[in-house]
Design a protein around this motif. Structure first.
Motif, PDB file in Angstrom:
ATOM      1  N   THR A   1       6.917  11.427  23.203  1.00 55.14           N
ATOM      2  CA  THR A   1       6.641  12.808  22.861  1.00 55.14           C
ATOM      3  C   THR A   1       5.601  13.356  23.819  1.00 55.14           C
ATOM      4  OG1 THR A   1       5.887  14.338  21.135  1.00 55.14           O
ATOM      5  CG2 THR A   1       4.888  12.151  21.146  1.00 55.14           C
ATOM      6  N   ASP A   2       5.681  14.658  24.080  1.00 62.95           N
ATOM      7  CA  ASP A   2       4.671  15.288  24.930  1.00 62.95           C
ATOM      8  C   ASP A   2       3.484  15.796  24.121  1.00 62.95           C
ATOM      9  OD1 ASP A   2       5.967  17.380  23.687  1.00 62.95           O
ATOM     10  OD2 ASP A   2       6.712  18.294  25.526  1.00 62.95           O
ATOM     11  N   ALA A   3       3.454  15.506  22.817  1.00 66.37           N
ATOM     12  CA  ALA A   3       2.324  15.890  21.977  1.00 66.37           C
ATOM     13  C   ALA A   3       1.102  15.034  22.290  1.00 66.37           C
ATOM     14  CB  ALA A   3       2.685  15.745  20.501  1.00 66.37           C
ATOM     15  N   ALA A   4      -0.072  15.587  22.019  1.00 69.85           N
ATOM     16  CA  ALA A   4      -1.327  14.836  22.121  1.00 69.85           C
ATOM     17  C   ALA A   4      -1.551  14.120  20.794  1.00 69.85           C
ATOM     18  CB  ALA A   4      -2.487  15.775  22.429  1.00 69.85           C
ATOM     19  N   LEU A   5      -1.394  12.792  20.799  1.00 72.66           N
ATOM     20  CA  LEU A   5      -1.528  11.997  19.580  1.00 72.66           C
ATOM     21  C   LEU A   5      -2.507  10.854  19.806  1.00 72.66           C
ATOM     22  CD1 LEU A   5       2.207  11.604  18.468  1.00 72.66           C
ATOM     23  CD2 LEU A   5       0.576  13.359  17.753  1.00 72.66           C
ATOM     24  N   ALA A   6      -3.167  10.437  18.726  1.00 72.31           N
ATOM     25  CA  ALA A   6      -4.017   9.254  18.749  1.00 72.31           C
ATOM     26  C   ALA A   6      -3.162   7.998  18.567  1.00 72.31           C
ATOM     27  CB  ALA A   6      -5.068   9.344  17.652  1.00 72.31           C
ATOM     28  N   LYS A   7      -3.785   6.851  18.770  1.00 73.06           N
ATOM     29  CA  LYS A   7      -3.034   5.604  18.680  1.00 73.06           C
ATOM     30  C   LYS A   7      -2.448   5.395  17.287  1.00 73.06           C
ATOM     31  CE  LYS A   7      -3.299   0.698  19.856  1.00 73.06           C
ATOM     32  NZ  LYS A   7      -4.163  -0.428  20.297  1.00 73.06           N
ATOM     33  N   ASN A   8      -3.204   5.672  16.243  1.00 69.66           N
ATOM     34  CA  ASN A   8      -2.682   5.505  14.894  1.00 69.66           C
ATOM     35  C   ASN A   8      -1.523   6.464  14.632  1.00 69.66           C
ATOM     36  OD1 ASN A   8      -3.093   4.125  12.215  1.00 69.66           O
ATOM     37  ND2 ASN A   8      -3.205   6.265  11.571  1.00 69.66           N
ATOM     38  N   ASP A   9      -1.580   7.674  15.203  1.00 72.17           N
ATOM     39  CA  ASP A   9      -0.469   8.609  15.090  1.00 72.17           C
ATOM     40  C   ASP A   9       0.794   8.009  15.726  1.00 72.17           C
ATOM     41  OD1 ASP A   9      -2.272  10.450  13.988  1.00 72.17           O
ATOM     42  OD2 ASP A   9      -2.596  11.448  15.920  1.00 72.17           O
ATOM     43  N   CYS A  10       0.623   7.361  16.871  1.00 75.32           N
ATOM     44  CA  CYS A  10       1.767   6.735  17.539  1.00 75.32           C
ATOM     45  C   CYS A  10       2.343   5.596  16.702  1.00 75.32           C
ATOM     46  CB  CYS A  10       1.363   6.221  18.921  1.00 75.32           C
ATOM     47  SG  CYS A  10       1.088   7.528  20.140  1.00 75.32           S
ATOM     48  N   PHE A  11       1.483   4.883  16.003  1.00 76.71           N
ATOM     49  CA  PHE A  11       1.974   3.838  15.098  1.00 76.71           C
ATOM     50  C   PHE A  11       2.865   4.441  14.018  1.00 76.71           C
ATOM     51  CE2 PHE A  11       1.399   1.221  11.244  1.00 76.71           C
ATOM     52  CZ  PHE A  11       1.960   0.036  11.697  1.00 76.71           C
ATOM     53  N   LEU A  12       2.431   5.551  13.432  1.00 81.87           N
ATOM     54  CA  LEU A  12       3.242   6.225  12.423  1.00 81.87           C
ATOM     55  C   LEU A  12       4.536   6.752  13.028  1.00 81.87           C
ATOM     56  CD1 LEU A  12       0.432   8.179  10.530  1.00 81.87           C
ATOM     57  CD2 LEU A  12       1.572   6.082   9.798  1.00 81.87           C
ATOM     58  N   LEU A  13       4.471   7.218  14.276  1.00 80.25           N
ATOM     59  CA  LEU A  13       5.667   7.703  14.947  1.00 80.25           C
ATOM     60  C   LEU A  13       6.665   6.564  15.167  1.00 80.25           C
ATOM     61  CD1 LEU A  13       7.034  10.142  16.269  1.00 80.25           C
ATOM     62  CD2 LEU A  13       5.846   9.549  18.389  1.00 80.25           C
ATOM     63  N   ALA A  14       6.171   5.388  15.534  1.00 82.89           N
ATOM     64  CA  ALA A  14       7.047   4.229  15.686  1.00 82.89           C
ATOM     65  C   ALA A  14       7.737   3.890  14.364  1.00 82.89           C
ATOM     66  CB  ALA A  14       6.260   3.033  16.204  1.00 82.89           C
ATOM     67  N   GLN A  15       7.006   4.007  13.257  1.00 85.16           N
ATOM     68  CA  GLN A  15       7.623   3.769  11.953  1.00 85.16           C
ATOM     69  C   GLN A  15       8.787   4.727  11.718  1.00 85.16           C
ATOM     70  OE1 GLN A  15       4.295   4.076   9.209  1.00 85.16           O
ATOM     71  NE2 GLN A  15       4.113   1.838   9.131  1.00 85.16           N
ATOM     72  N   SER A  16       8.642   5.967  12.146  1.00 84.89           N
ATOM     73  CA  SER A  16       9.723   6.933  11.983  1.00 84.89           C
ATOM     74  C   SER A  16      10.917   6.581  12.858  1.00 84.89           C
ATOM     75  CB  SER A  16       9.221   8.341  12.305  1.00 84.89           C
ATOM     76  OG  SER A  16       8.219   8.728  11.388  1.00 84.89           O
ATOM     77  N   GLY A  17      10.662   5.939  13.995  1.00 84.00           N
ATOM     78  CA  GLY A  17      11.773   5.435  14.787  1.00 84.00           C
ATOM     79  C   GLY A  17      12.596   4.423  14.014  1.00 84.00           C
ATOM     80  N   HIS A  18      11.923   3.579  13.248  1.00 84.46           N
ATOM     81  CA  HIS A  18      12.640   2.616  12.412  1.00 84.46           C
ATOM     82  C   HIS A  18      13.427   3.310  11.302  1.00 84.46           C
ATOM     83  CE1 HIS A  18      11.399  -1.207  14.095  1.00 84.46           C
ATOM     84  NE2 HIS A  18      10.152  -0.765  14.187  1.00 84.46           N
ATOM     85  N   THR A  19      12.941   4.448  10.834  1.00 80.54           N
ATOM     86  CA  THR A  19      13.734   5.235   9.888  1.00 80.54           C
ATOM     87  C   THR A  19      15.059   5.639  10.534  1.00 80.54           C
ATOM     88  OG1 THR A  19      11.740   6.083   8.816  1.00 80.54           O
ATOM     89  CG2 THR A  19      13.773   7.318   8.467  1.00 80.54           C
ATOM     90  N   GLY A  20      15.012   6.010  11.805  1.00 83.01           N
ATOM     91  CA  GLY A  20      16.234   6.317  12.530  1.00 83.01           C
ATOM     92  C   GLY A  20      17.162   5.118  12.635  1.00 83.01           C
ATOM     93  N   PHE A  21      16.592   3.921  12.831  1.00 83.71           N
ATOM     94  CA  PHE A  21      17.408   2.703  12.820  1.00 83.71           C
ATOM     95  C   PHE A  21      18.178   2.598  11.504  1.00 83.71           C
ATOM     96  CE2 PHE A  21      15.213  -0.478  15.927  1.00 83.71           C
ATOM     97  CZ  PHE A  21      15.152   0.481  16.913  1.00 83.71           C
ATOM     98  N   ALA A  22      17.465   2.785  10.389  1.00 81.71           N
ATOM     99  CA  ALA A  22      18.078   2.612   9.076  1.00 81.71           C
ATOM    100  C   ALA A  22      19.160   3.659   8.807  1.00 81.71           C
ATOM    101  CB  ALA A  22      17.009   2.673   7.992  1.00 81.71           C
ATOM    102  N   ARG A  23      19.060   4.819   9.435  1.00 80.00           N
ATOM    103  CA  ARG A  23      20.076   5.853   9.247  1.00 80.00           C
ATOM    104  C   ARG A  23      21.350   5.578  10.039  1.00 80.00           C
ATOM    105  NH1 ARG A  23      16.379  11.374   9.699  1.00 80.00           N
ATOM    106  NH2 ARG A  23      15.149  11.006   7.803  1.00 80.00           N
ATOM    107  N   ALA A  24      21.225   4.917  11.181  1.00 79.72           N
ATOM    108  CA  ALA A  24      22.364   4.773  12.078  1.00 79.72           C
ATOM    109  C   ALA A  24      22.862   3.343  12.225  1.00 79.72           C
ATOM    110  CB  ALA A  24      22.013   5.334  13.456  1.00 79.72           C
ATOM    111  N   LEU A  25      22.212   2.376  11.587  1.00 79.47           N
ATOM    112  CA  LEU A  25      22.637   0.984  11.635  1.00 79.47           C
ATOM    113  C   LEU A  25      22.691   0.425  10.217  1.00 79.47           C
ATOM    114  CD1 LEU A  25      20.302  -0.319  14.499  1.00 79.47           C
ATOM    115  CD2 LEU A  25      22.760   0.155  14.703  1.00 79.47           C
TER     116      LEU A  25
END
Length: 283
Positions: free
Chosen positions: A212-236
């Protein structure tokens, strides 16, 4: 199939015989974190991504075939970044922070990616060679549907999304134990009548990167990675099994201030699911 640039990052492939390497090089200062949910990961430097660790910047992410052997591709990328003077500052010079994730493909038995393979993918990224999707790079040897004793298509996919002023990009290598699902939840290849018959243990993993081109802190990126796994669960289905090494790295390049994290996370889940489906669609 060629794709647009990955926001402000550079990306490149090396493709061998049924295996390969994909390197993503974000701009200096990119913040990153990540999360593993699969039971059998093959990874490099992932502990550094935990939100409470010292280092918050990532210099490159390397996706590769070859399972644990393929993690050697990261050495070639470390060498290239060191020559450019990039990395975490130490009294003895910069130490490049290169995160690696590998899938299990048939190259494990013969000729997995090496440090030289990683160096070639890194050079392709810096030269701006068109970034392609499908059975290329780390997705060259990827398959899906192995829980049904099938070898359905896998590969590398990309998708883009937006959340207000911020943009999101997902890059994913789909080598799943389970099926890739259409938006309506039906398997794209197996059909509703095919029943699971085999565990297929040890030959799977889906690995992805969210940018993302947003300005995020490291913990924000951790939460963003979790949302990527939500995408895994939707498509796999199933996702995150004991036999997969499912992992996501999230990178924030920081050009856009004031973006809403939860909106970015919602967009990221949708974008990752789209990238997974794009990985197996053949143009």
């Amino acid at each position: 199939m060629s794709s647009p640039q990955l926001l402000s990052a550079h990306a490149g492939h090396w493709t061998g015989s049924g295996t390969g390497v994909t390197v993503i090089v974000p701009p200096p200062g990119t913040v990153g974190s990540g999360e593993v949910r699969g039971g059998a990961p093959a990874s490099r430097e992932f502990a550094l991504l935990e939100p409470y660790r010292l280092v918050d910047r990532v210099d490159a992410v390397v996706l590769s075939g070859g399972s644990a052997f393929g993690l050697a591709a990261g050495d070639g990328v470390v060498g290239g970044l060191r020559a450019l003077g990039r990395g975490f500052a130490t009294p003895l010079g910069p130490v490049p922070i290169v995160v690696g994730m590998s899938i299990f493909d048939r190259s494990v038995a013969a000729d997995p990616p090496s440090a030289s393979s990683g160096a070639l993918a890194f050079e392709a990224a810096l030269r701006g060679v068109p970034f392609t999707t499908g059975a290329v790079g780390a997705g060259a040897g990827a398959t899906t549907g192995k829980w049904r004793s099938r070898l359905d298509p896998g590969g590398l996919g990309i998708a883009y999304g937006s959340a207000g002023p911020a943009s999101v990009c997902a890059v994913v290598v789909v080598n799943a134990w389970g099926d890739v699902l259409a938006p309506d939840g039906s398997p794209l290849f197996a059909g509703t009548s095919a029943l699971p018959s085999e565990r297929g243990a040890g030959f799977n993993t889906t690995i992805g990167v969210l940018l993302t081109d947003a300005a995020l802190a490291k913990n924000d990126c951790f939460l963003l990675a979790q949302s990527g796994h939500t995408g895994f669960a939707r498509a796999l289905h199933p996702a995150h099994s004991r036999y997969d090494g499912d992992a996501v790295v999230a990178l924030a390049t920081g050009e856009v201030d004031g973006a809403d994290l939860d909106l970015i996370r919602a967009a990221a889940a949708d974008t990752m699911a789209a990238a997974i489906r794009n990985a197996v669609f053949r143009a």
